[in-house]
Design a protein around this motif. Structure first.
Motif, PDB file in Angstrom:
ATOM      1  N   GLY A 145      48.752  47.404  46.225  1.00  0.00           N
ATOM      2  CA  GLY A 145      49.101  46.802  44.942  1.00  0.00           C
ATOM      3  C   GLY A 145      50.133  45.694  45.086  1.00  0.00           C
ATOM      4  N   LEU A 146      51.108  45.909  45.966  1.00  0.00           N
ATOM      5  CA  LEU A 146      52.093  44.851  46.235  1.00  0.00           C
ATOM      6  C   LEU A 146      51.422  43.645  46.879  1.00  0.00           C
ATOM      7  CD1 LEU A 146      55.048  47.020  47.628  1.00  0.00           C
ATOM      8  CD2 LEU A 146      54.853  45.973  45.362  1.00  0.00           C
ATOM      9  N   GLY A 147      50.391  43.901  47.686  1.00  0.00           N
ATOM     10  CA  GLY A 147      49.632  42.806  48.288  1.00  0.00           C
ATOM     11  C   GLY A 147      48.922  41.973  47.239  1.00  0.00           C
ATOM     12  N   ILE A 148      48.387  42.629  46.216  1.00  0.00           N
ATOM     13  CA  ILE A 148      47.746  41.903  45.122  1.00  0.00           C
ATOM     14  C   ILE A 148      48.754  40.978  44.443  1.00  0.00           C
ATOM     15  CG2 ILE A 148      46.720  42.162  42.828  1.00  0.00           C
ATOM     16  CD1 ILE A 148      45.369  44.692  43.810  1.00  0.00           C
ATOM     17  N   ALA A 149      49.959  41.511  44.191  1.00  0.00           N
ATOM     18  CA  ALA A 149      51.009  40.701  43.548  1.00  0.00           C
ATOM     19  C   ALA A 149      51.416  39.528  44.428  1.00  0.00           C
ATOM     20  CB  ALA A 149      52.219  41.583  43.246  1.00  0.00           C
ATOM     21  N   ALA A 150      51.563  39.774  45.737  1.00  0.00           N
ATOM     22  CA  ALA A 150      51.962  38.707  46.656  1.00  0.00           C
ATOM     23  C   ALA A 150      50.908  37.606  46.704  1.00  0.00           C
ATOM     24  CB  ALA A 150      52.188  39.275  48.055  1.00  0.00           C
ATOM     25  N   ASN A 151      49.644  37.985  46.716  1.00  0.00           N
ATOM     26  CA  ASN A 151      48.587  36.987  46.747  1.00  0.00           C
ATOM     27  C   ASN A 151      48.555  36.170  45.456  1.00  0.00           C
ATOM     28  OD1 ASN A 151      45.980  35.888  47.970  1.00  0.00           O
ATOM     29  ND2 ASN A 151      45.256  36.651  45.994  1.00  0.00           N
ATOM     30  N   LYS A 152      48.687  36.859  44.325  1.00  0.00           N
ATOM     31  CA  LYS A 152      48.630  36.167  43.029  1.00  0.00           C
ATOM     32  C   LYS A 152      49.799  35.195  42.850  1.00  0.00           C
ATOM     33  CE  LYS A 152      45.094  38.017  40.696  1.00  0.00           C
ATOM     34  NZ  LYS A 152      44.028  37.194  40.062  1.00  0.00           N
ATOM     35  N   LEU A 153      50.993  35.615  43.309  1.00  0.00           N
ATOM     36  CA  LEU A 153      52.201  34.825  43.063  1.00  0.00           C
ATOM     37  C   LEU A 153      52.432  33.740  44.106  1.00  0.00           C
ATOM     38  CD1 LEU A 153      54.653  37.702  42.019  1.00  0.00           C
ATOM     39  CD2 LEU A 153      53.530  36.028  40.521  1.00  0.00           C
ATOM     40  N   ILE A 154      51.978  33.959  45.338  1.00  0.00           N
ATOM     41  CA  ILE A 154      52.336  33.049  46.429  1.00  0.00           C
ATOM     42  C   ILE A 154      51.127  32.374  47.058  1.00  0.00           C
ATOM     43  CG2 ILE A 154      53.448  32.887  48.692  1.00  0.00           C
ATOM     44  CD1 ILE A 154      55.208  35.260  47.867  1.00  0.00           C
ATOM     45  N   PHE A 155      50.199  33.146  47.585  1.00  0.00           N
ATOM     46  CA  PHE A 155      49.160  32.563  48.433  1.00  0.00           C
ATOM     47  C   PHE A 155      48.036  31.896  47.646  1.00  0.00           C
ATOM     48  CE2 PHE A 155      51.072  35.922  51.088  1.00  0.00           C
ATOM     49  CZ  PHE A 155      51.557  35.110  52.094  1.00  0.00           C
ATOM     50  N   TRP A 156      47.588  32.504  46.553  1.00  0.00           N
ATOM     51  CA  TRP A 156      46.507  31.892  45.773  1.00  0.00           C
ATOM     52  C   TRP A 156      46.925  30.557  45.157  1.00  0.00           C
ATOM     53  CZ3 TRP A 156      41.529  31.771  45.386  1.00  0.00           C
ATOM     54  CH2 TRP A 156      40.914  31.247  44.244  1.00  0.00           C
ATOM     55  N   PRO A 157      48.127  30.439  44.571  1.00  0.00           N
ATOM     56  CA  PRO A 157      48.524  29.128  44.038  1.00  0.00           C
ATOM     57  C   PRO A 157      48.641  28.033  45.101  1.00  0.00           C
ATOM     58  CG  PRO A 157      49.878  30.870  43.098  1.00  0.00           C
ATOM     59  CD  PRO A 157      49.103  31.482  44.215  1.00  0.00           C
ATOM     60  N   LEU A 206      29.703  28.221  44.524  1.00  0.00           N
ATOM     61  CA  LEU A 206      28.543  27.642  43.846  1.00  0.00           C
ATOM     62  C   LEU A 206      27.464  28.686  43.561  1.00  0.00           C
ATOM     63  CD1 LEU A 206      28.199  24.239  45.738  1.00  0.00           C
ATOM     64  CD2 LEU A 206      28.951  24.593  43.369  1.00  0.00           C
ATOM     65  N   THR A 207      27.423  29.732  44.355  1.00  0.00           N
ATOM     66  CA  THR A 207      26.440  30.788  44.125  1.00  0.00           C
ATOM     67  C   THR A 207      26.916  31.815  43.094  1.00  0.00           C
ATOM     68  OG1 THR A 207      27.296  32.194  45.913  1.00  0.00           O
ATOM     69  CG2 THR A 207      25.609  30.556  46.499  1.00  0.00           C
ATOM     70  N   GLY A 208      28.123  31.623  42.552  1.00  0.00           N
ATOM     71  CA  GLY A 208      28.630  32.511  41.511  1.00  0.00           C
ATOM     72  C   GLY A 208      29.629  33.544  41.981  1.00  0.00           C
ATOM     73  N   ILE A 209      30.011  33.495  43.254  1.00  0.00           N
ATOM     74  CA  ILE A 209      30.998  34.449  43.762  1.00  0.00           C
ATOM     75  C   ILE A 209      32.385  34.083  43.244  1.00  0.00           C
ATOM     76  CG2 ILE A 209      32.151  35.292  45.844  1.00  0.00           C
ATOM     77  CD1 ILE A 209      29.523  34.985  47.330  1.00  0.00           C
ATOM     78  N   ASN A 210      33.095  35.060  42.740  1.00  0.00           N
ATOM     79  CA  ASN A 210      34.458  34.857  42.255  1.00  0.00           C
ATOM     80  C   ASN A 210      35.400  34.819  43.461  1.00  0.00           C
ATOM     81  OD1 ASN A 210      37.051  35.061  41.155  1.00  0.00           O
ATOM     82  ND2 ASN A 210      36.368  36.358  39.462  1.00  0.00           N
ATOM     83  N   ILE A 211      35.723  33.617  43.905  1.00  0.00           N
ATOM     84  CA  ILE A 211      36.544  33.450  45.108  1.00  0.00           C
ATOM     85  C   ILE A 211      37.936  34.053  44.921  1.00  0.00           C
ATOM     86  CG2 ILE A 211      37.503  31.796  46.749  1.00  0.00           C
ATOM     87  CD1 ILE A 211      34.500  32.001  46.819  1.00  0.00           C
ATOM     88  N   GLY A 212      38.485  33.903  43.742  1.00  0.00           N
ATOM     89  CA  GLY A 212      39.809  34.462  43.481  1.00  0.00           C
ATOM     90  C   GLY A 212      39.828  35.968  43.634  1.00  0.00           C
ATOM     91  N   LEU A 213      38.786  36.624  43.123  1.00  0.00           N
ATOM     92  CA  LEU A 213      38.698  38.074  43.246  1.00  0.00           C
ATOM     93  C   LEU A 213      38.570  38.494  44.702  1.00  0.00           C
ATOM     94  CD1 LEU A 213      38.434  40.714  41.521  1.00  0.00           C
ATOM     95  CD2 LEU A 213      35.948  40.454  41.792  1.00  0.00           C
ATOM     96  N   VAL A 214      37.765  37.769  45.468  1.00  0.00           N
ATOM     97  CA  VAL A 214      37.591  38.066  46.886  1.00  0.00           C
ATOM     98  C   VAL A 214      38.909  37.923  47.629  1.00  0.00           C
ATOM     99  CG1 VAL A 214      36.482  37.325  49.034  1.00  0.00           C
ATOM    100  CG2 VAL A 214      35.154  37.465  46.921  1.00  0.00           C
ATOM    101  N   HIS A 215      39.631  36.838  47.365  1.00  0.00           N
ATOM    102  CA  HIS A 215      40.922  36.619  48.013  1.00  0.00           C
ATOM    103  C   HIS A 215      41.893  37.750  47.681  1.00  0.00           C
ATOM    104  CE1 HIS A 215      40.992  32.188  49.393  1.00  0.00           C
ATOM    105  NE2 HIS A 215      39.745  32.621  49.362  1.00  0.00           N
ATOM    106  N   THR A 216      41.948  38.107  46.402  1.00  0.00           N
ATOM    107  CA  THR A 216      42.911  39.112  45.956  1.00  0.00           C
ATOM    108  C   THR A 216      42.682  40.462  46.634  1.00  0.00           C
ATOM    109  OG1 THR A 216      43.210  38.057  43.801  1.00  0.00           O
ATOM    110  CG2 THR A 216      43.777  40.393  43.962  1.00  0.00           C
ATOM    111  N   TYR A 217      41.446  40.928  46.610  1.00  0.00           N
ATOM    112  CA  TYR A 217      41.179  42.262  47.125  1.00  0.00           C
ATOM    113  C   TYR A 217      41.085  42.299  48.652  1.00  0.00           C
ATOM    114  CZ  TYR A 217      40.824  43.946  42.408  1.00  0.00           C
ATOM    115  OH  TYR A 217      41.143  44.294  41.118  1.00  0.00           O
ATOM    116  N   THR A 218      40.787  41.173  49.259  1.00  0.00           N
ATOM    117  CA  THR A 218      40.857  41.116  50.727  1.00  0.00           C
ATOM    118  C   THR A 218      42.307  41.247  51.178  1.00  0.00           C
ATOM    119  OG1 THR A 218      38.895  39.700  50.877  1.00  0.00           O
ATOM    120  CG2 THR A 218      40.374  39.734  52.775  1.00  0.00           C
TER     121      THR A 218
END
Length: 292
Positions: free
Chosen positions: A76-88, A182-194
């Motif tokens: 869960g902390l990893g999800i927060a770190a990705n959302k706040l730091i790496f994804w942006p 382009l094929t409809g994959i939610n890249i943000g979701l993949v990044h977050t849960y990976t």
């Protein structure tokens, strides 16, 4: 050569190597899918050990339950770190992301020292003092648990990546992010849960290895160092490479420490990296870009 001593060193090396593999698999996933070199990975290992310690100490929960909860909390902390730091920062230069991960590592390590204290602590486990004899080899039940749990976790991760729908999304994103989008994959979701999966694996490793060593806030430095050695040797993005490289490193370190010198053991990893990079600069199992 004494076969009993040799077998014991091999067994110790395999256990240590499997712990390295568990750490390195998370690094491999993050690099393979997100293309991030995450220097904060070791700090999630440290958090896994400390959260297991405090859950067991403060709430009196069973060790295995505490380890499982720790892995979920750190994920869960990893999800927060990705959302706040790496994804942006995903569109920024790779060096910016690398520095951000280094800053996160320093923040967590120093925050851990402030929160947990600098004194070493010991994770209580009912398996730590129980001995299991396998032929001429003697291991504590905790070390056997480390090996067995790591095997189960790695098989589960492999099957998940290989056959699940989300695993196929991860592999598609690793190979071509724009094409996957382009094929409809939610890249943000993949990044977050990976990223969450990688942090959970690091925490699980910390929870498993914690009862075999003393833990302290800077123990993540050791973990991330071993993880990067394994990832570089095995090939960035290669889960299979991480498995073989981790076991190889663990066995060679154990043999070197047992037959040469314990002081020489830490230098073995660096020597192996140099040798591998001179022979195969992309790692022992490097192939085309992607997760494999």
């Amino acid at each position: 050569m004494d076969f009993t001593v040799f077998a014991q060193q091999i067994a110790n090396g395999l256990v240590n190597g499997m712990a390295y593999v568990l750490i390195a698999t998370g690094l491999t996933l993050v690099f393979g899918v997100l293309r991030i070199v995450n220097f904060a990975h070791g700090e999630f290992y440290m958090l896994g050990a400390y959260i297991t310690y405090f859950i067991g100490t403060l709430f009196g929960l069973d060790y295995l339950a505490a380890a499982a909860i720790s892995a979920v909390v750190v994920a869960g902390l990893g999800i927060a770190a990705n959302k706040l730091i790496f994804w942006p920062l995903r569109r920024d230069h790779e060096f910016t992301i690398l520095l951000s991960s280094l800053g996160l590592a320093l923040l967590i390590a120093n925050g851990g020292e402030l929160l947990f204290g600098a004194d070493p602590k010991y994770v209580e486990s009912p398996f730590a003092d129980e001995v299991l004899e396998i032929g001429t080899v003697t291991l504590t039940q905790q070390r056997v648990l480390v090996f067995a749990a790591a095997v189960v976790a790695l098989v589960a991760v492999y099957l998940f990546i290989r056959y699940s729908r989300f695993g196929k999304m991860m592999r598609a994103t690793a190979q071509n992010p724009d094409g996957a989008a382009l094929t409809g994959i939610n890249i943000g979701l993949v990044h977050t849960y990976t990223f969450a999966l990688a942090c959970g694996l690091a925490a699980l490793s910390g929870a498993l290895v914690g009862p075999t060593v003393m833990i302290f806030p800077t123990i993540g430095n050791w973990a991330v160092l071993k993880g990067f050695i394994v990832v570089i040797m095995g090939g960035l993005g290669s889960v299979t490479g991480a498995l073989f490289a981790g076991l190889l490193l663990g066995v060679i370190e154990s043999l070197g420490g047992g037959y040469i010198s314990l002081g020489f053991m830490e230098a073995i990893g660096y020597a192996m990296i140099i040798a591998v990079l001179l022979w195969r600069p992309n790692g022992l199992f490097s192939t085309a870009r992607g997760l494999r």
